[in-house]
Design a protein around this motif. Sequence first.
Motif, mmCIF file in Angstrom:
data_model
loop_
_atom_site.group_PDB
_atom_site.id
_atom_site.type_symbol
_atom_site.label_atom_id
_atom_site.label_comp_id
_atom_site.label_asym_id
_atom_site.label_seq_id
_atom_site.Cartn_x
_atom_site.Cartn_y
_atom_site.Cartn_z
ATOM 1 N N ASP A 27 -9.001 -27.025 -44.119
ATOM 2 C CA ASP A 27 -10.215 -26.659 -43.392
ATOM 3 C C ASP A 27 -10.670 -25.270 -43.817
ATOM 4 O O ASP A 27 -10.085 -24.270 -43.416
ATOM 5 N N PRO A 28 -11.735 -25.177 -44.628
ATOM 6 C CA PRO A 28 -12.207 -23.873 -45.107
ATOM 7 C C PRO A 28 -12.594 -22.919 -43.969
ATOM 8 O O PRO A 28 -12.398 -21.714 -44.074
ATOM 9 N N SER A 29 -13.129 -23.461 -42.881
ATOM 10 C CA SER A 29 -13.516 -22.596 -41.756
ATOM 11 C C SER A 29 -12.301 -21.937 -41.128
ATOM 12 O O SER A 29 -12.336 -20.748 -40.796
ATOM 13 N N LEU A 30 -11.236 -22.699 -40.960
ATOM 14 C CA LEU A 30 -10.001 -22.115 -40.416
ATOM 15 C C LEU A 30 -9.415 -21.082 -41.371
ATOM 16 O O LEU A 30 -8.912 -20.046 -40.943
ATOM 17 N N GLN A 31 -9.491 -21.367 -42.660
ATOM 18 C CA GLN A 31 -9.001 -20.408 -43.654
ATOM 19 C C GLN A 31 -9.806 -19.112 -43.578
ATOM 20 O O GLN A 31 -9.236 -18.018 -43.593
ATOM 21 N N ASN A 32 -11.128 -19.224 -43.480
ATOM 22 C CA ASN A 32 -11.980 -18.044 -43.388
ATOM 23 C C ASN A 32 -11.700 -17.264 -42.103
ATOM 24 O O ASN A 32 -11.641 -16.034 -42.112
ATOM 25 N N CYS A 33 -11.540 -17.992 -40.996
ATOM 26 C CA CYS A 33 -11.226 -17.328 -39.722
ATOM 27 C C CYS A 33 -9.896 -16.584 -39.816
ATOM 28 O O CYS A 33 -9.757 -15.481 -39.276
ATOM 29 N N SER A 34 -8.942 -17.168 -40.526
ATOM 30 C CA SER A 34 -7.645 -16.495 -40.699
ATOM 31 C C SER A 34 -7.793 -15.213 -41.512
ATOM 32 O O SER A 34 -7.135 -14.212 -41.220
ATOM 33 N N VAL A 35 -8.662 -15.239 -42.510
ATOM 34 C CA VAL A 35 -8.913 -14.033 -43.312
ATOM 35 C C VAL A 35 -9.511 -12.937 -42.423
ATOM 36 O O VAL A 35 -9.087 -11.780 -42.469
ATOM 37 N N VAL A 36 -10.490 -13.312 -41.602
ATOM 38 C CA VAL A 36 -11.117 -12.343 -40.706
ATOM 39 C C VAL A 36 -10.096 -11.821 -39.703
ATOM 40 O O VAL A 36 -9.982 -10.610 -39.484
ATOM 41 N N LEU A 37 -9.346 -12.721 -39.102
ATOM 42 C CA LEU A 37 -8.340 -12.321 -38.113
ATOM 43 C C LEU A 37 -7.311 -11.378 -38.728
ATOM 44 O O LEU A 37 -6.964 -10.356 -38.138
ATOM 45 N N ARG A 38 -6.852 -11.674 -39.930
ATOM 46 C CA ARG A 38 -5.879 -10.814 -40.610
ATOM 47 C C ARG A 38 -6.464 -9.421 -40.844
ATOM 48 O O ARG A 38 -5.813 -8.407 -40.616
ATOM 49 N N ALA A 39 -7.715 -9.363 -41.270
ATOM 50 C CA ALA A 39 -8.368 -8.072 -41.521
ATOM 51 C C ALA A 39 -8.540 -7.281 -40.223
ATOM 52 O O ALA A 39 -8.324 -6.064 -40.200
ATOM 53 N N VAL A 40 -8.914 -7.973 -39.140
ATOM 54 C CA VAL A 40 -9.033 -7.299 -37.843
ATOM 55 C C VAL A 40 -7.666 -6.796 -37.405
ATOM 56 O O VAL A 40 -7.528 -5.652 -36.950
ATOM 57 N N TRP A 41 -6.659 -7.640 -37.526
ATOM 58 C CA TRP A 41 -5.295 -7.291 -37.133
ATOM 59 C C TRP A 41 -4.818 -6.042 -37.883
ATOM 60 O O TRP A 41 -4.183 -5.165 -37.313
ATOM 61 N N GLN A 42 -5.126 -5.975 -39.168
ATOM 62 C CA GLN A 42 -4.693 -4.858 -40.012
ATOM 63 C C GLN A 42 -5.647 -3.670 -39.945
ATOM 64 O O GLN A 42 -5.415 -2.658 -40.598
ATOM 65 N N ARG A 43 -6.704 -3.796 -39.172
ATOM 66 C CA ARG A 43 -7.733 -2.763 -39.052
ATOM 67 C C ARG A 43 -8.320 -2.377 -40.421
ATOM 68 O O ARG A 43 -8.598 -1.224 -40.703
ATOM 69 N N ASN A 44 -8.509 -3.389 -41.250
ATOM 70 C CA ASN A 44 -9.117 -3.211 -42.564
ATOM 71 C C ASN A 44 -10.610 -3.511 -42.422
ATOM 72 O O ASN A 44 -11.060 -4.631 -42.653
ATOM 73 N N TYR A 45 -11.346 -2.498 -42.006
ATOM 74 C CA TYR A 45 -12.753 -2.658 -41.654
ATOM 75 C C TYR A 45 -13.578 -3.202 -42.821
ATOM 76 O O TYR A 45 -14.408 -4.093 -42.627
ATOM 77 N N GLU A 46 -13.373 -2.672 -44.003
ATOM 78 C CA GLU A 46 -14.152 -3.133 -45.146
ATOM 79 C C GLU A 46 -13.913 -4.614 -45.407
ATOM 80 O O GLU A 46 -14.837 -5.362 -45.706
#
Length: 159
Positions: A27-46
Amino acid sequence: MPSLLHRYRYEARALTQRVPQSVSQNDPSLQNCSVVLRAVWQRNYEQVYKALRELPWSEQLKPIVSKYDAHFQEKTFKEVSRAYEAIRPAAAASYLGLDPDLAEQGDPAIIQKFTAREWKWDKETKLLHPKPIPVVPETTGDPSQGLDQIMALISKYGG
């Protein structure tokens, strides 16, 4: 999605670990959401802005992603305003998904985005001075409400 990725990011992270790998890999949408969630979790704003703005999102999710982008930028604006008395334009721009190179050059359009929020621009020191924002505790209702929203999104768009 905003509550998913801020107020309930720990729950969201735990939930993503419970999604069967066969579902998340297909599921590409779930994969994309995981990328966003990981970036938020790591506080990687860019990376948050890059994922929100550049990853392919389904037509159904585009309005939600756009709304989250605006929400994330607004929340970050407040966090930066609370954290800094003065900040270099490039650093502020990075936090807010703006072009840091243009900001460092003093691009009027980018500087205006800050001054419109009552930040002060010191041309001599080339520093932005955020308008102080008092810390107001968030009032959240029932914590399970966020999980209900997550489950609704997954059942509606994820499978």
